[in-house]
Design an enzyme around this catalytic site. Structure first.
Site, PDB file in Angstrom:
ATOM      1  N   LYS A 172       0.831  -1.211   0.000  1.00 45.80           N
ATOM      2  CA  LYS A 172       0.000   0.000   0.000  1.00 45.80           C
ATOM      3  C   LYS A 172       0.868   1.264   0.000  1.00 45.80           C
ATOM      4  O   LYS A 172       0.454   2.294  -0.541  1.00 45.80           O
ATOM      5  CB  LYS A 172      -0.950  -0.014   1.202  1.00 45.80           C
ATOM      6  N   LYS A 214      -6.129 -11.100  -8.263  1.00 42.81           N
ATOM      7  CA  LYS A 214      -7.387 -11.191  -7.524  1.00 42.81           C
ATOM      8  C   LYS A 214      -8.359 -10.114  -8.010  1.00 42.81           C
ATOM      9  O   LYS A 214      -7.953  -8.994  -8.313  1.00 42.81           O
ATOM     10  CB  LYS A 214      -7.107 -11.015  -6.028  1.00 42.81           C
ATOM     11  N   LYS A 262     -12.237  -4.273  -6.434  1.00 48.27           N
ATOM     12  CA  LYS A 262     -13.086  -3.132  -6.799  1.00 48.27           C
ATOM     13  C   LYS A 262     -12.263  -1.869  -7.053  1.00 48.27           C
ATOM     14  O   LYS A 262     -12.777  -0.894  -7.598  1.00 48.27           O
ATOM     15  CB  LYS A 262     -14.119  -2.875  -5.693  1.00 48.27           C
TER      16      LYS A 262
END
Length: 336
Positions: A116, A198, A201
């Site tokens: 991240k 994966k 969204k």
């Protein structure tokens, strides 16, 4: 003979957007199924969402929408607990104590922090670094026996166990050591456009994912564009045929058919027929959930009442744990 106490299971999901088909198959759908077997606590993890800058009005709206969607899937708020993380301040109270029992090096090795930080180099904040401690508090505060985990969450569960073990060793038995719960099937649904990744969204390509609220036309369109291969055979082979194998996993989830049965069903047929069939069973499965979601979301008072009740029930459990922890570490507590 006394009834055996059911194991407690806790899981959470962030209100950072509408859940995808991957979230539904890998997590949310199973949450409803687990209720018959376990004592369930389901959390909307809004505090975790703050590690990435949020639009305040959108976060509030999405939190209520996610609550309505979870109720539409079949979460039973009378017999189980559905709540919003920030509505139970004890999570943050325990997280501070646990942070004081967590090593800097342990947190610096967390792969999600590295990932991240790379994605959001302009906002590498302290909350992102200590995220695993708050997640450990989420789990340990309810003495959860089981935590549903995907492959990308196993490291967080492991550090929660390390922290609990360390605290128990210093202060005496306090926390239950949680175990991971992995569904037998459908645990990981991949991107429709990049089937080695994966489904997410946050993907910039809207054709990579199906949202739980997508209408039938959108679902059919996205599946028609799904990446397959040039082989032309519907055959399960994750390594060599990731796109087709991903579609087969989705089809199997909604039809209950084995991979061998699916291969036989589409033998001699093209990918076009197969993709359309996957799209139709997906749309059929989501349609009743979408209808119920619309009905529940329209009743704002009901959704809010469920969340207030859930927060009160969760807080009763959480506050007992925090009081016990405070006493063990030596914090002076006065009668209230």
């Amino acid at each position: 003979m006394a009834e055996e106490k059911r194991k407690r299971i806790l899981s959470g999901i962030q209100p950072t957007g509408t859940p995808t088909l991957g979230n539904y198959i890998g997590a949310v759908r199973n949450w409803a199924l687990l209720q018959s077997e376990y004592d369930c606590l389901y959390m909307i993890a809004d505090l975790h969402a703050l590690t990435v800058r949020q639009v305040p009005a959108e976060l509030r709206r999405r939190t209520r929408e996610l609550a309505a969607l979870l109720l539409a899937v079949g979460i039973d708020p009378k017999n189980h607990v559905l709540f919003v993380q920030s509505h139970v301040p004890a999570h943050c109270e325990l997280a501070w104590v646990l942070a004081c029992n967590t090593q800097f090096g342990e947190l610096s090795r967390m792969t999600q922090f590295k990932d991240k930080s790379a994605k959001h180099p302009d906002n590498v904040n302290g909350g992102l670094f200590t995220y695993p401690v708050l997640m450990a508090a989420d789990i340990l505060i309810y003495n959860a026996d089981l935590v549903p985990v995907g492959q990308d969450q196993t490291q967080h569960l492991e550090i929660a166990r390390v922290i609990a073990n360390r605290f128990n060793g210093v202060y005496g038995e306090t926390f239950t050591l949680p175990e991971g719960y992995v569904p037998a099937a459908g645990a990981k649904i991949m991107s429709l456009s990049e089937p080695t990744k994966k489904m997410s969204k946050s993907d910039t390509n809207a054709n990579s994912f199906v949202l739980m609220t997508d209408d039938r036309d959108a679902i059919v369109r996205k599946f028609k564009r799904a990446v397959t291969d040039s082989d032309g055979q519907v055959r399960f082979d994750r390594e060599n045929k990731p796109g087709v194998s991903n579609l087969m996993a989705i089809y199997s989830t909604f039809t209950g058919r084995t991979m061998e049965e699916i291969e036989a069903e589409f033998a001699g047929k093209g990918y076009g027929d197969f993709k359309l069939a996957v799209a139709e069973v997906t749309a059929d499965a989501l349609a009743p959930v979408q209808a119920e979601y619309g009905r529940i979301l329209a009743d704002k008072a009901y959704v809010d009442e469920v969340l207030k009740d859930g927060a009160a029930r969760a807080a009763r459990l959480a506050n007992r744990t925090v009081s016990k922890v405070y006493r063990k570490v030596g914090l002076l507590q006065l009668d209230r």
